[in-house]
Scaffold this motif. Structure first.
Motif, PDB file in Angstrom:
ATOM      1  N   ARG A  70       0.827  -1.216   0.000  1.00 39.96           N
ATOM      2  CA  ARG A  70       0.000   0.000   0.000  1.00 39.96           C
ATOM      3  C   ARG A  70       0.856   1.260   0.000  1.00 39.96           C
ATOM      4  NH1 ARG A  70      -1.300   2.984   4.168  1.00 39.96           N
ATOM      5  NH2 ARG A  70      -3.523   3.075   3.686  1.00 39.96           N
ATOM      6  N   ALA A  71       2.088   1.166  -0.486  1.00 42.79           N
ATOM      7  CA  ALA A  71       3.008   2.316  -0.426  1.00 42.79           C
ATOM      8  C   ALA A  71       2.491   3.498  -1.228  1.00 42.79           C
ATOM      9  CB  ALA A  71       4.392   1.897  -0.922  1.00 42.79           C
ATOM     10  N   GLY A  72       1.879   3.221  -2.372  1.00 43.09           N
ATOM     11  CA  GLY A  72       1.315   4.301  -3.161  1.00 43.09           C
ATOM     12  C   GLY A  72       0.194   5.010  -2.426  1.00 43.09           C
ATOM     13  N   LEU A  73      -0.623   4.240  -1.724  1.00 43.66           N
ATOM     14  CA  LEU A  73      -1.719   4.823  -0.948  1.00 43.66           C
ATOM     15  C   LEU A  73      -1.173   5.688   0.186  1.00 43.66           C
ATOM     16  CD1 LEU A  73      -4.814   4.754  -0.885  1.00 43.66           C
ATOM     17  CD2 LEU A  73      -4.658   2.893   0.770  1.00 43.66           C
ATOM     18  N   THR A  74      -0.091   5.232   0.809  1.00 43.04           N
ATOM     19  CA  THR A  74       0.553   6.033   1.863  1.00 43.04           C
ATOM     20  C   THR A  74       1.016   7.369   1.311  1.00 43.04           C
ATOM     21  OG1 THR A  74       1.274   4.042   3.035  1.00 43.04           O
ATOM     22  CG2 THR A  74       2.442   6.093   3.536  1.00 43.04           C
ATOM     23  N   TRP A  75       1.587   7.343   0.107  1.00 40.60           N
ATOM     24  CA  TRP A  75       2.040   8.594  -0.506  1.00 40.60           C
ATOM     25  C   TRP A  75       0.857   9.530  -0.766  1.00 40.60           C
ATOM     26  CZ3 TRP A  75       1.306  10.981  -5.368  1.00 40.60           C
ATOM     27  CH2 TRP A  75       2.160  12.055  -5.634  1.00 40.60           C
ATOM     28  N   ILE A  76      -0.258   8.974  -1.243  1.00 37.06           N
ATOM     29  CA  ILE A  76      -1.463   9.788  -1.487  1.00 37.06           C
ATOM     30  C   ILE A  76      -1.942  10.412  -0.174  1.00 37.06           C
ATOM     31  CG2 ILE A  76      -3.875   9.708  -2.212  1.00 37.06           C
ATOM     32  CD1 ILE A  76      -3.067   7.395  -4.097  1.00 37.06           C
ATOM     33  N   GLU A  77      -1.928   9.638   0.908  1.00 37.30           N
ATOM     34  CA  GLU A  77      -2.339  10.159   2.216  1.00 37.30           C
ATOM     35  C   GLU A  77      -1.447  11.315   2.647  1.00 37.30           C
ATOM     36  OE1 GLU A  77      -2.013   6.573   4.409  1.00 37.30           O
ATOM     37  OE2 GLU A  77      -4.103   5.953   4.103  1.00 37.30           O
ATOM     38  N   ASN A  78      -0.133  11.175   2.413  1.00 41.38           N
ATOM     39  CA  ASN A  78       0.799  12.237   2.790  1.00 41.38           C
ATOM     40  C   ASN A  78       0.568  13.505   1.961  1.00 41.38           C
ATOM     41  OD1 ASN A  78       2.006  10.551   4.668  1.00 41.38           O
ATOM     42  ND2 ASN A  78       3.612   9.870   3.260  1.00 41.38           N
ATOM     43  N   VAL A  79       0.292  13.323   0.678  1.00 42.02           N
ATOM     44  CA  VAL A  79       0.019  14.484  -0.187  1.00 42.02           C
ATOM     45  C   VAL A  79      -1.264  15.181   0.251  1.00 42.02           C
ATOM     46  CG1 VAL A  79      -0.602  15.173  -2.545  1.00 42.02           C
ATOM     47  CG2 VAL A  79       1.296  13.589  -2.170  1.00 42.02           C
ATOM     48  N   ALA A  80      -2.286  14.382   0.571  1.00 40.72           N
ATOM     49  CA  ALA A  80      -3.548  14.964   1.024  1.00 40.72           C
ATOM     50  C   ALA A  80      -3.362  15.734   2.327  1.00 40.72           C
ATOM     51  CB  ALA A  80      -4.592  13.862   1.190  1.00 40.72           C
ATOM     52  N   ALA A  81      -2.552  15.179   3.247  1.00 39.01           N
ATOM     53  CA  ALA A  81      -2.291  15.849   4.521  1.00 39.01           C
ATOM     54  C   ALA A  81      -1.531  17.159   4.303  1.00 39.01           C
ATOM     55  CB  ALA A  81      -1.498  14.926   5.443  1.00 39.01           C
ATOM     56  N   GLN A  82      -0.571  17.139   3.389  1.00 37.31           N
ATOM     57  CA  GLN A  82       0.190  18.358   3.095  1.00 37.31           C
ATOM     58  C   GLN A  82      -0.706  19.438   2.519  1.00 37.31           C
ATOM     59  OE1 GLN A  82       3.597  17.693   0.585  1.00 37.31           O
ATOM     60  NE2 GLN A  82       4.196  19.840   0.556  1.00 37.31           N
ATOM     61  N   ALA A  83      -1.632  19.051   1.664  1.00 35.30           N
ATOM     62  CA  ALA A  83      -2.555  20.023   1.075  1.00 35.30           C
ATOM     63  C   ALA A  83      -3.464  20.637   2.138  1.00 35.30           C
ATOM     64  CB  ALA A  83      -3.386  19.353  -0.009  1.00 35.30           C
ATOM     65  N   GLN A  84      -3.882  19.829   3.110  1.00 35.26           N
ATOM     66  CA  GLN A  84      -4.739  20.342   4.181  1.00 35.26           C
ATOM     67  C   GLN A  84      -3.977  21.282   5.103  1.00 35.26           C
ATOM     68  OE1 GLN A  84      -6.385  16.909   6.124  1.00 35.26           O
ATOM     69  NE2 GLN A  84      -7.910  16.548   4.523  1.00 35.26           N
ATOM     70  N   GLN A  85      -2.703  20.979   5.351  1.00 37.68           N
ATOM     71  CA  GLN A  85      -1.897  21.793   6.257  1.00 37.68           C
ATOM     72  C   GLN A  85      -1.428  23.096   5.613  1.00 37.68           C
ATOM     73  OE1 GLN A  85       1.243  19.125   7.379  1.00 37.68           O
ATOM     74  NE2 GLN A  85      -0.135  17.703   8.426  1.00 37.68           N
ATOM     75  N   ASN A  86      -1.287  23.090   4.275  1.00 38.58           N
ATOM     76  CA  ASN A  86      -0.781  24.269   3.570  1.00 38.58           C
ATOM     77  C   ASN A  86      -1.693  24.625   2.398  1.00 38.58           C
ATOM     78  OD1 ASN A  86       2.068  24.390   4.931  1.00 38.58           O
ATOM     79  ND2 ASN A  86       1.844  22.275   4.223  1.00 38.58           N
ATOM     80  N   PRO A  87      -2.936  24.980   2.677  1.00 37.43           N
ATOM     81  CA  PRO A  87      -3.907  25.195   1.592  1.00 37.43           C
ATOM     82  C   PRO A  87      -3.536  26.331   0.648  1.00 37.43           C
ATOM     83  CG  PRO A  87      -4.766  25.989   3.687  1.00 37.43           C
ATOM     84  CD  PRO A  87      -3.511  25.228   4.004  1.00 37.43           C
ATOM     85  N   GLY A  88      -2.800  27.303   1.120  1.00 36.49           N
ATOM     86  CA  GLY A  88      -2.454  28.415   0.254  1.00 36.49           C
ATOM     87  C   GLY A  88      -1.140  28.252  -0.485  1.00 36.49           C
TER      88      GLY A  88
END
Length: 265
Positions: A70-88
């Motif tokens: 599930r490594a690809g899914l982990t990467w997607i989760e990290n990208v989603a978290a980064q987008a939420q933390q830095n929306p601008g």
């Protein structure tokens, strides 16, 4: 007419990665900015890309990674978290899964995955995905290429980072693509079509197999009826053939940034 989408491909298997690059580019609807085998390189692409990545094609199973299934899914989760933390400050790409299994589909769609491509890929299915993404894409402008962006290339098992000024030509040979630079002839993943789109007008397609830096052209030479360019700082310089239907364009582009000769004739 809208610009093609800028695509990232994260796929650990070279044959699948290469085939997906071909399908995406053949569609004419997207350019592959990077095709990489690891999440680390995919994250680096997102952080260093001179413009936004519109879509990332991500394989769930990535061999060699922690929790590979599930490594690809982990990467997607990290990208989603980064987008939420830095929306601008951070614009996450839309995600398309590319996998042989639908095991993690529900979790993926919870993270905002917009489509799902099962292997083996087909031309029609890839095109339909890109058409759907383009229909939903309302962006009208993208930043210009950062002049400081570097070129990542492979030398054996090492990754070399080259300044653009050190790259004087790109060559397609067989199924591979290579950069000719002061450091030597190194492997790159992108096709000439994608490189041409990303590098901009300072590089010119002079032949279906060659993309050349205009500032590194030393001479335009004619021998036995064929025109060639002498390119780069080598002694002797690299000799690059010019396609017959490109001769006039190449000559005009070179003369446009020089004085001393008339452009006609």
């Amino acid at each position: 007419m809208r610009e093609p989408l800028r695509a990232l491909i994260l796929e650990d298997e070279w044959p699948a990665r290469n085939y997906l690059v071909q399908l995406v580019e053949q569609s004419g609807l997207a350019h592959v900015v990077a095709a990489v085998p690891t999440p680390a390189l995919a994250s680096e692409t997102l952080s260093t890309s001179p413009g936004p990545i519109d879509v990332a094609f991500v394989d769930i199973h990535l061999a060699g990674e922690q929790d590979a299934s599930r490594a690809g899914l982990t990467w997607i989760e990290n990208v989603a978290a980064q987008a939420q933390q830095n929306p601008g400050d951070f614009m996450a790409p839309r995600i398309v899964l590319t996998t042989a299994s639908s095991e993690h589909a529900m979790r993926a769609f919870d993270l905002g995955v917009v489509d799902y491509l099962l292997k083996p890929f087909t031309e029609g299915r890839v095109r339909k995905t890109l058409e759907r993404l383009l229909a939903a894409d309302h962006r009208t402008a993208r930043p210009l290429l950062d002049p400081e962006i570097r070129i990542a290339a492979r030398e054996g098992r090492s990754v070399r980072f080259l300044d653009r000024k050190d790259a004087f030509a790109f060559e397609a040979e067989g199924r591979g693509c290579y950069v000719h630079a002061t450091q030597g002839r190194l492997d790159v993943d992108l096709s000439l079509t994608s490189l041409e789109a990303v590098l901009g007008p300072s590089f010119l397609r002079v032949h279906r197999n060659w993309l050349v830096s205009l500032t590194h052209v030393q001479a335009m030479d004619r021998q036995t009826g064929d025109w060639t360019l002498l390119v780069g700082p080598g002694d002797p310089p690299l000799r690059v053939q010019v396609a017959r239907d490109r001769i006039a364009t190449v000559r005009d582009r070179l003369l446009a940034s020089a004085i001393g000769l008339r452009r006609e004739g």
